[in-house]
Write an enzyme that holds these catalytic residues in place. Structure first.
Site, PDB file in Angstrom:
ATOM      1  N   ASP A 177       0.904  -1.137   0.000  1.00  0.00           N
ATOM      2  CA  ASP A 177       0.000   0.000   0.000  1.00  0.00           C
ATOM      3  C   ASP A 177       0.946   1.190   0.000  1.00  0.00           C
ATOM      4  O   ASP A 177       1.567   1.498   1.026  1.00  0.00           O
ATOM      5  CB  ASP A 177      -0.878   0.011   1.260  1.00  0.00           C
ATOM      6  CG  ASP A 177      -1.854   1.176   1.241  1.00  0.00           C
ATOM      7  OD1 ASP A 177      -1.427   2.305   0.953  1.00  0.00           O
ATOM      8  OD2 ASP A 177      -3.039   0.958   1.522  1.00  0.00           O
ATOM      9  N   HIS A 178       1.108   1.830  -1.145  1.00  0.00           N
ATOM     10  CA  HIS A 178       2.221   2.788  -1.245  1.00  0.00           C
ATOM     11  C   HIS A 178       2.048   3.987  -0.311  1.00  0.00           C
ATOM     12  O   HIS A 178       3.008   4.674  -0.012  1.00  0.00           O
ATOM     13  CB  HIS A 178       2.468   3.215  -2.690  1.00  0.00           C
ATOM     14  CG  HIS A 178       1.498   4.218  -3.229  1.00  0.00           C
ATOM     15  ND1 HIS A 178       0.220   3.875  -3.589  1.00  0.00           N
ATOM     16  CD2 HIS A 178       1.609   5.542  -3.451  1.00  0.00           C
ATOM     17  CE1 HIS A 178      -0.400   4.969  -4.023  1.00  0.00           C
ATOM     18  NE2 HIS A 178       0.409   5.992  -3.949  1.00  0.00           N
ATOM     19  N   HIS A 240      -5.815   2.870   0.986  1.00  0.00           N
ATOM     20  CA  HIS A 240      -5.077   4.025   1.513  1.00  0.00           C
ATOM     21  C   HIS A 240      -5.821   4.780   2.626  1.00  0.00           C
ATOM     22  O   HIS A 240      -5.228   5.118   3.652  1.00  0.00           O
ATOM     23  CB  HIS A 240      -4.770   5.013   0.390  1.00  0.00           C
ATOM     24  CG  HIS A 240      -4.191   4.390  -0.845  1.00  0.00           C
ATOM     25  ND1 HIS A 240      -3.232   3.411  -0.794  1.00  0.00           N
ATOM     26  CD2 HIS A 240      -4.432   4.598  -2.163  1.00  0.00           C
ATOM     27  CE1 HIS A 240      -2.907   3.049  -2.036  1.00  0.00           C
ATOM     28  NE2 HIS A 240      -3.625   3.754  -2.882  1.00  0.00           N
TER      29      HIS A 240
HETATM   30  C1  BG6 Z   1      -3.463   4.502  -6.462  1.00  0.00           C
HETATM   31  C2  BG6 Z   1      -4.779   4.562  -7.175  1.00  0.00           C
HETATM   32  O1  BG6 Z   1      -3.470   3.458  -5.527  1.00  0.00           O
HETATM   33  O2  BG6 Z   1      -3.242   5.727  -5.787  1.00  0.00           O
HETATM   34  C3  BG6 Z   1      -4.802   5.726  -8.149  1.00  0.00           C
HETATM   35  O3  BG6 Z   1      -4.990   3.355  -7.884  1.00  0.00           O
HETATM   36  C4  BG6 Z   1      -4.443   7.013  -7.437  1.00  0.00           C
HETATM   37  O4  BG6 Z   1      -6.073   5.842  -8.756  1.00  0.00           O
HETATM   38  C5  BG6 Z   1      -3.164   6.858  -6.637  1.00  0.00           C
HETATM   39  O5  BG6 Z   1      -4.285   8.005  -8.414  1.00  0.00           O
HETATM   40  C6  BG6 Z   1      -2.890   8.080  -5.786  1.00  0.00           C
HETATM   41  O6  BG6 Z   1      -1.609   7.981  -5.240  1.00  0.00           O
HETATM   42  P1  BG6 Z   1      -0.773   9.267  -4.868  1.00  0.00           P
HETATM   43  O7  BG6 Z   1       0.495   8.752  -4.282  1.00  0.00           O
HETATM   44  O8  BG6 Z   1      -0.562  10.042  -6.137  1.00  0.00           O
HETATM   45  O9  BG6 Z   1      -1.609  10.046  -3.900  1.00  0.00           O
END
Ligand code: BG6
Length: 490
Positions: A177-178, A240
């Site tokens: 989960d980045h 997230h």
């Molecule tokens: C991803 C989603 O997990 O997170 C995308 O699949 C989204 O739709 C992205 O744009 C958002 O990540 P960040 O790091 O740009 O806030």
């Protein structure tokens, strides 16, 4: 030991994620000497490519993402390519031989990381093949890294998990989960547990509500096919948003280790009040973007995007009120909101403290502002504390002031990218910032009940927010009914 040895196999090595995030992140680890010379990467994907062509694509990707390219040739020489058919055992046999050779020549101690950066329908079959075709028979460690989406709902996630677990044990699975790799998301714990002035106040006696906003300006881009079946609830909330809530709400862990932290997060998810059936509209609001303008650019409605049904019922925005029914949080709403094509790209957490018992400054021109703690996740990284202080002059008026801390630019260094940290954690065997199966399952069971209603009732108001705004009116009403409002994030 700081210096990691492993063979990394990246499935989906010609894809977007590999090029935009994985290769540049590996390069930064290499540059910082966090990756020893004993590492090799096999890029695995369908299309035929030579090693040279693949290495060229590595160099291109690193160049487009980093300022420093001094060691780029040396770095790229560690990369090899295998053109792969995910359903064919012969193809796995070739891959296995290649892996064994590299294992010997680079002295990798039989350590293997399998990174699946590709469409989720292949996760299960690949995991099964890795086992049956012998790629997981290693003398060192073996770890599986998988990207979201982890299933489409609880049922499919369970099925996927069962397939994966035939080849890997739970502690060998690293579910990305980045958001958990973001510097300021990781900072939530430190802010909470290393400060005497916050922890005693961190409960329903002193906090009135918490607001987590993650807004994007981008639309669905080229991902219509995936997004139509996903929507914002599955794409952002299930993972997230709920993860951030868990970090904000969890009890202090006994120790800062993987097991303790995860088990506290799991307890939060178990305490999450289920929202279902008729009740849903009291807790959740959905939205879909219409036409609008962002930065003077006129943009099409979601229903006009490629691969999107012109009558689509998919939500591109979600606002919700999460109640955590435990001793610490009873009565405190956690509001979340996320969406595409909103006014600004920003992730922020606002913790609103309760009003003081009596206002001595009521006669002044304005009412006292509540104290807020704002955690800026992105693009700014930092914290702001909103207080009241005496207005300079002869009177005794109070005026709001802000204490600001910006995380960036302190020593001129950019904070490491989420993927850089997560890859490094995986190489070291630290799964703390990855999602445990129990968390995945509990999150799905929460969002599944909402999907069940939304999928069966067409929202006739769609599109209900213009591109470039902060979402539909219903998102504001969600807070108004409790006497609150969204604190501005811009
Ligand atoms: C991803 C989603 O997990 O997170 C995308 O699949 C989204 O739709 C992205 O744009 C958002 O990540 P960040 O790091 O740009 O806030």
């Amino acid at each position: 030991n700081d210096n990691q040895t492993a063979l990394i196999m990246i499935f989906g090595a010609t894809g977007d994620l590999a090029k935009r995030k994985l290769f540049p992140s590996l390069y930064r680890l290499f540059e910082k000497n966090k990756l020893s010379n004993k590492f090799a990467v096999i890029g695995v994907a369908r299309r035929p490519l030579t090693n040279e062509e693949f290495q060229q694509s590595i160099k291109d990707s690193v160049k487009s993402a980093s300022e420093n390219e001094d060691r780029i040739e040396e770095f790229a020489s560690h990369f090899y390519y295998h053109s792969h058919d995910v359903t064919d055992s012969d193809s796995y046999a070739t891959l296995k031989n290649m892996a064994n050779e590299l294992d010997n020549s680079y002295e990798l101690n039989g350590n293997r990381i399998f990174y699946l950066a590709m469409a989720p329908e292949f996760f299960g079959p690949i995991a099964l093949h890795l086992k049956s075709d012998g790629l997981t028979d290693v003398t060192g460690f073996k770890r599986l890294v998988i990207e979201k989406p982890f299933g489409h709902d609880l049922e499919s996630a369970k099925e996927l998990n069962n397939q994966i677990r035939t080849a890997f044990s739970e502690d060998e699975v690293y579910r990305i989960d980045h958001y958990l790799g973001k510097e300021m998301v990781q900072n939530i714990e430190v802010i909470r547990f290393a400060n005497a002035i916050f922890e005693p106040l961190w409960n329903n006696r002193f906090i009135s509500n918490i607001q987590v906003t993650s807004s994007e300006t981008l639309g669905v881009e080229e991902r219509g096919r995936y997004y139509e079946k996903s929507g914002a609830l599955r794409d952002m909330v299930q993972n997230h948003m709920i993860q951030m809530v868990a970090l904000l709400a969890m009890e202090p862990p006994i120790r800062l280790n993987t097991e303790e932290i995860r088990s506290e997060k799991v307890k939060v998810l178990r305490a999450l009040r289920p929202v279902e059936g008729e009740e849903i509209h009291k807790y959740f609001a959905r939205g879909q973007y219409g036409e609008g303008t962002i930065n003077n650019q006129s943009l099409p409605a979601y229903r006009q995007e490629t691969m999107v049904d012109p009558n689509s019922n998919t939500e591109t925005f979600v606002a919700g009120k999460l109640m955590i029914d435990n001793f610490r949080w009873a009565g405190v709403p956690f509001y979340i909101r996320t969406g595409k094509r909103m006014e600004t790209k920003s992730t922020k957490i606002v913790i609103q403290f309760k009003d003081i018992p009596m206002n001595l400054y009521y006669q002044t021109e304005q009412q006292l502002k509540p104290n807020l703690l704002v955690i800026h996740i992105q693009p700014e990284e930092g914290i702001t504390l909103h207080l009241n202080a005496k207005k300079a002059g002869t009177g005794m008026e109070a005026t709001p002031i802000k204490l600001n801390y910006a995380n960036k630019g302190i020593d001129g260094l950019n904070t490491p990218e989420a993927y850089e940290k997560l890859l490094y954690d995986c190489m070291r065997g630290d799964a703390t910032n990855f999602t445990h199966w129990d968390e995945v399952a509990l999150s799905w069971s929460f969002t599944d009940k909402i999907s069940a209603v939304w999928e069966n009732t067409k929202d006739k108001s769609f599109p209900n927010y213009a591109s470039g705004t902060m979402g539909p009116k219903a998102a504001d009403e969600l807070l108004e009914q409790d006497g609150f409002f969204w604190w501005p994030v811009t």
